[in-house]
Motif scaffolding. Structure first.
Motif, PDB file in Angstrom:
ATOM      1  N   SER A   1       5.219  -8.435  71.050  1.00  0.00           N
ATOM      2  CA  SER A   1       6.411  -8.325  69.815  1.00  0.00           C
ATOM      3  C   SER A   1       6.749  -6.872  69.640  1.00  0.00           C
ATOM      4  N   GLN A   2       5.678  -6.477  70.516  1.00  0.00           N
ATOM      5  CA  GLN A   2       6.168  -4.438  70.357  1.00  0.00           C
ATOM      6  C   GLN A   2       7.987  -4.404  70.005  1.00  0.00           C
ATOM      7  N   ASP A   3       8.198  -3.188  69.449  1.00  0.00           N
ATOM      8  CA  ASP A   3       9.527  -2.664  68.463  1.00  0.00           C
ATOM      9  C   ASP A   3      10.799  -4.555  68.582  1.00  0.00           C
ATOM     10  N   LYS A   4      10.153  -5.427  67.973  1.00  0.00           N
ATOM     11  CA  LYS A   4      10.699  -6.498  67.662  1.00  0.00           C
ATOM     12  C   LYS A   4      10.476  -6.831  66.173  1.00  0.00           C
TER      13      LYS A   4
ATOM     14  N   SER B   1       4.298  -9.421  56.281  1.00  0.00           N
ATOM     15  CA  SER B   1       2.601  -9.435  56.331  1.00  0.00           C
ATOM     16  C   SER B   1       2.127 -10.578  55.539  1.00  0.00           C
TER      17      SER B   1
ATOM     18  N   ILE C   1       7.755 -10.649  65.133  1.00  0.00           N
ATOM     19  CA  ILE C   1       6.827 -10.470  65.128  1.00  0.00           C
ATOM     20  C   ILE C   1       6.008 -11.660  64.565  1.00  0.00           C
TER      21      ILE C   1
ATOM     22  N   SER D   1       0.402  -2.239  61.661  1.00  0.00           N
ATOM     23  CA  SER D   1       0.731  -1.595  62.583  1.00  0.00           C
ATOM     24  C   SER D   1       2.110  -1.772  62.625  1.00  0.00           C
ATOM     25  N   ALA D   2       1.686  -3.212  63.211  1.00  0.00           N
ATOM     26  CA  ALA D   2       3.121  -3.577  63.090  1.00  0.00           C
ATOM     27  C   ALA D   2       3.799  -3.691  61.698  1.00  0.00           C
TER      28      ALA D   2
ATOM     29  N   LEU E   1       0.718  -9.722  69.366  1.00  0.00           N
ATOM     30  CA  LEU E   1       1.111  -7.968  68.781  1.00  0.00           C
ATOM     31  C   LEU E   1       1.443  -7.288  69.909  1.00  0.00           C
TER      32      LEU E   1
ATOM     33  N   MET F   1      -3.742  -3.535  64.362  1.00  0.00           N
ATOM     34  CA  MET F   1      -2.168  -4.097  64.698  1.00  0.00           C
ATOM     35  C   MET F   1      -1.290  -4.584  64.038  1.00  0.00           C
ATOM     36  N   THR F   2      -1.770  -5.990  63.497  1.00  0.00           N
ATOM     37  CA  THR F   2      -0.630  -6.826  62.240  1.00  0.00           C
ATOM     38  C   THR F   2      -0.495  -5.333  61.309  1.00  0.00           C
TER      39      THR F   2
END
Length: 239
Positions: free
Chosen positions: A168-171, A36, A176, A28-29, A165, A25-26
C-alpha cells in the motif's frame, strides 16, 4: 518442559520483533493523523478478544475440562459449535450495524471519525471467529504437548500486516487502512491454516470429525460438562 518453554519464548520474541517492525512501518505510512486513529479503533475489539482467547483464558479453562471429560470428542465439538456460533452471529451484527459497534468502541471520538471507521470495524471484526478457531485448535495441540505451531503462527498476523503496508505504499490514508484491515483477516486465515495442518499431521482430525459425527447422539451426556466449562470460562475471561 524446557523445550516447550524455549519454543514458546522464541516464538513470542520473533512475533514481538515483527510487531515492532509493523508499528514502525504503520507510523511511517499513516503518521499521527485521523487514519491512524481509525485503524486503532477498527482493530481495538478484535485485538481485545485475541488477547482473551489466544493469550490464556480459554486454554487455561478448556484443557483441564477437556482432560476430565468422559466424551472428549463430543465435548470439544459442543464447545466449538456454541462459541463459534455466538461469535459469528456477533460478527454478522457488526457487519450489518457497523456504526453502532463503532460508537461503542470509539467513545469520545468525533462523529466524522466514527462514520469513516465503521466499514473498517466491520472488516476487522471477522478476525474474531478466525482467532477463536485458532485458539480452539491450539488448545488441542497443547494438550498433545505440541507448542511450535501456535508459538510461531502468531507472527503470521504481523507478517500479513507488513506485506499490506508494503503493497500500500504511496496510497492514500484510507486505502492504507483498507489494506491493513484485509491484512488482519488474511493473517487470521493463515494462522488457521497452519493449525489445521498441524492437527492433521498429529492425527487429531479423526477426533474432531468423530466429535461432530456423534454430537447429536451424545450431546445430552456432555451438557453438564459444557455448562460447567462456560461457568468457569467467563469469570476467567475477565479475571
Amino acid at each position: 518442559m524446557f523445550k516447550a518453554i524455549f519454543t514458546n519464548s522464541f516464538g513470542i520474541l520473533f512475533s514481538r520483533i515483527l510487531g515492532f517492525l509493523r508499528d514502525l512501518m504503520t507510523a511511517s505510512a499513516l503518521g499521527a493523523n485521523i487514519y491512524s486513529d481509525i485503524f486503532f479503533i477498527a482493530f481495538k475489539l478484535p485485538n481485545l478478544f485475541r488477547r482473551i482467547f489466544a493469550e490464556g483464558a480459554f486454554t487455561q479453562v478448556f484443557i483441564p475440562a477437556y482432560a476430565k471429560s468422559k466424551h472428549r470428542a463430543v465435548f470439544l465439538a459442543n464447545i466449538f459449535i456454541i462459541f463459534l456460533s455466538v461469535i459469528i452471529i456477533l460478527s454478522l451484527l457488526v457487519t450489518i450495524l457497523p456504526n453502532i459497534a463503532t460508537q461503542v468502541m470509539a467513545f469520545g471520538f468525533s462523529d466524522e471519525i466514527i462514520t469513516i471507521a465503521s466499514p473498517f470495524v466491520a472488516i476487522n471484526f471477522w478476525y474474531l471467529p478466525l482467532i477463536f478457531s485458532v485458539t480452539f485448535l491450539a488448545s488441542m495441540l497443547q494438550y498433545k504437548r505440541h507448542f511450535a505451531t501456535t508459538a510461531f503462527s502468531t507472527a503470521l498476523l504481523n507478517i500479513s500486516l507488513i506485506f499490506a503496508l508494503f503493497f500500500s505504499q504511496d496510497k492514500s490514508g484510507e486505502e492504507i487502512v483498507y489494506y491493513l484491515s484485509f491484512g488482519v483477516v488474511i493473517g487470521g486465515v493463515l494462522q488457521l491454516i497452519t493449525h489445521i495442518i498441524a492437527i492433521r499431521q498429529l492425527g487429531l482430525s479423526k477426533l474432531v470429525y468423530g466429535g461432530f459425527k456423534y454430537m447429536r447422539v451424545k450431546s445430552k451426556k456432555v451438557a453438564h460438562e459444557t455448562k460447567k466449562f462456560k461457568t468457569q470460562f467467563f469469570p476467567a475471561m475477565w479475571g
